[in-house]
Design a protein around this motif. Sequence first.
Motif, PDB file in Angstrom:
ATOM      1  N   ALA A 177       0.675  -1.502   0.158  1.00 52.72           N
ATOM      2  CA  ALA A 177      -0.258   0.143  -0.134  1.00 52.72           C
ATOM      3  C   ALA A 177       0.975   1.328   0.078  1.00 52.72           C
ATOM      4  N   ASP A 178       1.987   1.257   0.636  1.00 53.15           N
ATOM      5  CA  ASP A 178       3.233   2.339   0.807  1.00 53.15           C
ATOM      6  C   ASP A 178       3.716   2.816  -0.942  1.00 53.15           C
ATOM      7  N   GLU A 179       4.312   1.518  -1.268  1.00 48.44           N
ATOM      8  CA  GLU A 179       4.878   1.912  -2.261  1.00 48.44           C
ATOM      9  C   GLU A 179       3.400   1.583  -3.495  1.00 48.44           C
ATOM     10  N   GLN A 180       2.340   1.584  -3.851  1.00 52.70           N
ATOM     11  CA  GLN A 180       1.724   2.088  -4.321  1.00 52.70           C
ATOM     12  C   GLN A 180       1.225   2.954  -4.202  1.00 52.70           C
ATOM     13  N   SER A 181       0.928   4.264  -3.431  1.00 54.68           N
ATOM     14  CA  SER A 181       1.195   5.831  -3.088  1.00 54.68           C
ATOM     15  C   SER A 181       2.613   6.156  -3.307  1.00 54.68           C
ATOM     16  N   VAL A 182       2.542   5.566  -2.935  1.00 57.16           N
ATOM     17  CA  VAL A 182       4.149   6.688  -3.574  1.00 57.16           C
ATOM     18  C   VAL A 182       4.659   6.764  -4.969  1.00 57.16           C
ATOM     19  N   TRP A 183       4.182   5.738  -5.589  1.00 55.61           N
ATOM     20  CA  TRP A 183       4.561   5.462  -7.245  1.00 55.61           C
ATOM     21  C   TRP A 183       2.996   6.114  -8.100  1.00 55.61           C
ATOM     22  N   ARG A 184       2.463   6.064  -7.321  1.00 54.62           N
ATOM     23  CA  ARG A 184       1.064   7.498  -7.801  1.00 54.62           C
ATOM     24  C   ARG A 184       1.587   9.077  -7.789  1.00 54.62           C
ATOM     25  N   LEU A 223       3.904   9.314 -10.742  1.00 53.48           N
ATOM     26  CA  LEU A 223       3.085   9.325 -11.569  1.00 53.48           C
ATOM     27  C   LEU A 223       2.333  11.255 -12.075  1.00 53.48           C
ATOM     28  N   ARG A 224       2.082  11.435 -10.719  1.00 59.34           N
ATOM     29  CA  ARG A 224       1.394  13.057 -10.445  1.00 59.34           C
ATOM     30  C   ARG A 224       2.397  13.644 -10.687  1.00 59.34           C
ATOM     31  N   VAL A 225       3.283  13.842 -10.123  1.00 60.02           N
ATOM     32  CA  VAL A 225       4.191  14.990  -9.817  1.00 60.02           C
ATOM     33  C   VAL A 225       5.353  15.219 -10.961  1.00 60.02           C
ATOM     34  N   ASN A 226       5.536  13.981 -11.657  1.00 54.78           N
ATOM     35  CA  ASN A 226       5.965  13.879 -13.200  1.00 54.78           C
ATOM     36  C   ASN A 226       4.755  14.974 -13.913  1.00 54.78           C
ATOM     37  N   ALA A 227       3.687  14.170 -14.470  1.00 53.38           N
ATOM     38  CA  ALA A 227       2.866  15.096 -14.606  1.00 53.38           C
ATOM     39  C   ALA A 227       2.540  16.503 -14.883  1.00 53.38           C
ATOM     40  N   ALA A 228       2.583  16.948 -13.247  1.00 52.65           N
ATOM     41  CA  ALA A 228       2.237  17.650 -13.304  1.00 52.65           C
ATOM     42  C   ALA A 228       3.277  19.204 -13.131  1.00 52.65           C
ATOM     43  N   LEU A 229       4.656  18.255 -13.185  1.00 52.71           N
ATOM     44  CA  LEU A 229       5.872  19.151 -13.627  1.00 52.71           C
ATOM     45  C   LEU A 229       5.892  19.348 -15.242  1.00 52.71           C
ATOM     46  N   TYR A 230       5.486  18.168 -15.992  1.00 52.26           N
ATOM     47  CA  TYR A 230       5.437  18.691 -17.139  1.00 52.26           C
ATOM     48  C   TYR A 230       5.130  19.571 -17.903  1.00 52.26           C
ATOM     49  N   ASP A 231       3.528  19.302 -17.310  1.00 51.53           N
ATOM     50  CA  ASP A 231       2.599  20.038 -17.999  1.00 51.53           C
ATOM     51  C   ASP A 231       2.505  21.341 -17.432  1.00 51.53           C
TER      52      ASP A 231
END
Length: 158
Positions: A9-16, A19-27
């Motif tokens: 659960a912790d790994e899944q939370s970090v992974w997601r 992905l959100r941070v990467n998308a936000a930075l790129y956008d």
Amino acid sequence: MEKATWLSADEQSVWRSILRVNAALYDGLERDLRSRCGISLVEYGILVHLSEAEDRRLRMRALADSVIVSKSRLSHQVARLERDGYVRREHCDDDRRGLWAVLTDDGAELLERAAPGHATKVRELLFDRLNAVQLVQLGSVVTALEGDTSAGTGRNPA
């Protein structure tokens, strides 16, 4: 069928979150460059890599290895930059199939105008949010991930 080792659960939370941070930075960087300079983040990266190359030129294949896009997307982006006068393509004398991408003076001027605002936006979106310890930790994580070529393409974005 390969047996999966599921994420906790912790790994899944970090992974997601990654992905959100990467998308936000790129956008955020994409919107900023488009609004201020009329170029995409990928096009900015192309200009940066050409500006850092000897004689402001790279073989298209080397340029493709420098940016994190497919060869077909790179070709499309270079064609757009060429149309706008920021890059030109030249045939290689030693390889009839090879092409050089060359940064023009107009491209260098565009990059000179775009770079300060881009650096400011990168700082705003990322580095201003980290303290010194977090910056070192992030650097360590990035170094560990870059060393594992199975994690991605091994290419470096601008």
